[in-house]
Scaffold this motif. Structure first.
Motif, mmCIF file in Angstrom:
data_model
loop_
_atom_site.group_PDB
_atom_site.id
_atom_site.type_symbol
_atom_site.label_atom_id
_atom_site.label_comp_id
_atom_site.label_asym_id
_atom_site.label_seq_id
_atom_site.Cartn_x
_atom_site.Cartn_y
_atom_site.Cartn_z
ATOM 1 N N GLY A 192 1.961 9.072 -6.767
ATOM 2 C CA GLY A 192 2.153 10.488 -6.472
ATOM 3 C C GLY A 192 1.381 10.978 -5.265
ATOM 4 N N HIS A 193 0.862 10.039 -4.451
ATOM 5 C CA HIS A 193 0.064 10.400 -3.281
ATOM 6 C C HIS A 193 0.913 10.306 -2.017
ATOM 7 N N ALA B 64 12.308 10.027 -1.739
ATOM 8 C CA ALA B 64 12.147 11.234 -0.915
ATOM 9 C C ALA B 64 11.060 11.026 0.137
ATOM 10 N N ILE B 65 9.985 10.329 -0.233
ATOM 11 C CA ILE B 65 8.923 10.034 0.732
ATOM 12 C C ILE B 65 9.453 9.123 1.832
ATOM 13 N N THR B 66 10.267 8.146 1.445
ATOM 14 C CA THR B 66 10.846 7.240 2.436
ATOM 15 C C THR B 66 11.770 7.999 3.387
ATOM 16 N N ILE C 145 13.086 7.442 -13.525
ATOM 17 C CA ILE C 145 13.952 7.950 -12.469
ATOM 18 C C ILE C 145 13.172 8.920 -11.585
ATOM 19 N N ALA C 146 12.256 9.673 -12.181
ATOM 20 C CA ALA C 146 11.443 10.606 -11.390
ATOM 21 C C ALA C 146 10.625 9.854 -10.345
ATOM 22 N N HIS C 147 10.022 8.731 -10.743
ATOM 23 C CA HIS C 147 9.276 7.897 -9.793
ATOM 24 C C HIS C 147 10.184 7.441 -8.657
ATOM 25 N N ASP D 174 0.827 -1.207 0.000
ATOM 26 C CA ASP D 174 0.000 0.000 0.000
ATOM 27 C C ASP D 174 0.861 1.256 0.000
ATOM 28 N N TYR D 175 1.941 1.212 0.763
ATOM 29 C CA TYR D 175 2.854 2.358 0.844
ATOM 30 C C TYR D 175 3.466 2.650 -0.527
ATOM 31 N N LEU D 176 3.983 1.622 -1.167
ATOM 32 C CA LEU D 176 4.638 1.823 -2.456
ATOM 33 C C LEU D 176 3.635 2.227 -3.530
ATOM 34 N N ALA D 177 2.468 1.620 -3.527
ATOM 35 C CA ALA D 177 1.447 1.962 -4.529
ATOM 36 C C ALA D 177 1.051 3.428 -4.429
#
Length: 343
Positions: free
Chosen positions: A139-140, A192-194, A184-186, A131-134
């Motif tokens: 972009g959420h 960055a979220i991690t 690479i953007a993904h 769920d975290y990765l999805a």
């Protein structure tokens, strides 16, 4: 002055791998950023593989190289890159050296499935990590962070959140990038979220811990963009009572050594995720061993190249290697106990 190439076979080449990569891409007829990157990483992996006698380093490169070329719309495959690389290297090498290159490329092609062991470590079943990765890939950011916050509210331990959610998500993220399924953007956005999630967890690391009187310096060698793993190791060791100095990536070797000495570190933890950075790991360890202030410091290494071939740890002069954060923590704990018994 540091030599451009590490291996004796390629040591006489006057061109930087980046420059040669552009020439090879031009010869292949597709001078795009993606193809240049593929060729550069191929050259760096080839150099490391020749230097250490470990064809698995190039074999692993070839495995993901196929999908990266396909995603770039290249009308050629890894075999064409092999041939173009040999043709570019040819004018600079003796026949014997060129034969060494071709022999290693052939061995790497045969070992193309050698990365199966590392890929078997990737497991992302339905659950918080999925769920975290999805959410992150969609972009959420808030939804991804909410998965972490929910685990925190449910009293899930910091270690379990790191090892059960963030670490497997990052491993799967790397696999998706290698397979050309994300950009690479993904990859950068999710990482960055991690990093944000790790910052949210950090205050909990300091609760109810017992200081051990041991210290570790942690760093990622080279221009590594994938430093999340080594940060997790540093954070988990801090929670376990170690004094930690997390330096991040791309730190000059001399500065790392200085920090180890000033910190009176017991362990230097080093991460490298690309084959081309193995040289930097070995150079750092060599400098560490040569500094009398760092006598007795143990070196722990980790990252995909070491997972592909654990013998690399010995070849670069490390004392041990770990496939993940939990294993790294256990190894350092064992080292601490061994030193205590020796007193």
């Amino acid at each position: 002055m540091t030599a451009i190439w590490e291996s004796p076979a390629l040591g006489g080449i006057p061109l930087d791998p980046r420059v040669m990569a552009e020439e090879v891409a031009a010869d292949l007829g597709l001078l795009s950023g993606s193809v240049i990157e593929v060729v550069r990483l191929h050259l760096e992996a080839l150099d490391s593989a020749l230097s250490l006698g470990v064809p698995e380093l190039l074999a692993d490169q070839l495995r993901w190289q196929t999908v990266r070329l396909e995603s770039a719309g290249a009308p050629f495959g890894p075999e064409d890159v092999d041939k173009a690389v040999r043709e570019a290297l040819g004018p600079h090498l003796t026949p014997r050296q060129l034969a060494q290159v071709e022999e290693l490329q052939n061995s790497a092609a045969v070992l193309g499935a050698s990365g199966a062991h590392a890929d078997s470590l990737v497991a992302l079943p339905v659950g918080p990590a999925h769920d975290y990765l999805a959410a992150a890939l969609a972009g959420h950011r808030d939804e991804a962070i909410a998965v972490v916050r929910e685990a925190m509210m449910s009293e899930v331990s910091v270690a379990d959140i790191m090892l059960g959610i963030l670490q497997p998500a990052q491993v799967e993220l790397g696999r998706l990038w290698e397979a050309g399924e994300i950009s690479i953007a993904h990859e950068h956005y999710t990482t960055a979220i991690t990093q944000l999630a790790l910052s949210l967890l950090y205050p909990r690391l300091l609760l109810n811990r017992t200081l051990l009187g041991r210290s570790v310096v942690a760093t990622s060698v080279g221009s590594e963009a994938h430093e999340v793993g080594i940060r997790m190791i540093s954070d988990l060791m801090e929670q376990a009572g170690w004094r930690t100095a997390y330096l991040g990536a791309d730190v000059p070797h001399a500065d790392v050594i200085e920090r180890v000495a000033q910190h009176r570190a017991d362990v230097l933890a080093v991460s490298a995720t690309m084959a081309g950075h193995i040289r930097g790991v070995r150079e750092l360890i060599t400098l560490l061993r040569a500094d009398p202030r760092c006598a007795g410091v143990r070196v722990l290494v980790g990252g995909r190249p070491f997972t592909i071939n654990p013998q690399l740890a010995d070849l670069v002069g490390a004392d041990g290697w770990a496939p993940g954060a939990a294993e790294a923590l256990e190894i350092c704990r064992t080292w601490t106990e061994d030193r205590s018994r020796a007193r």
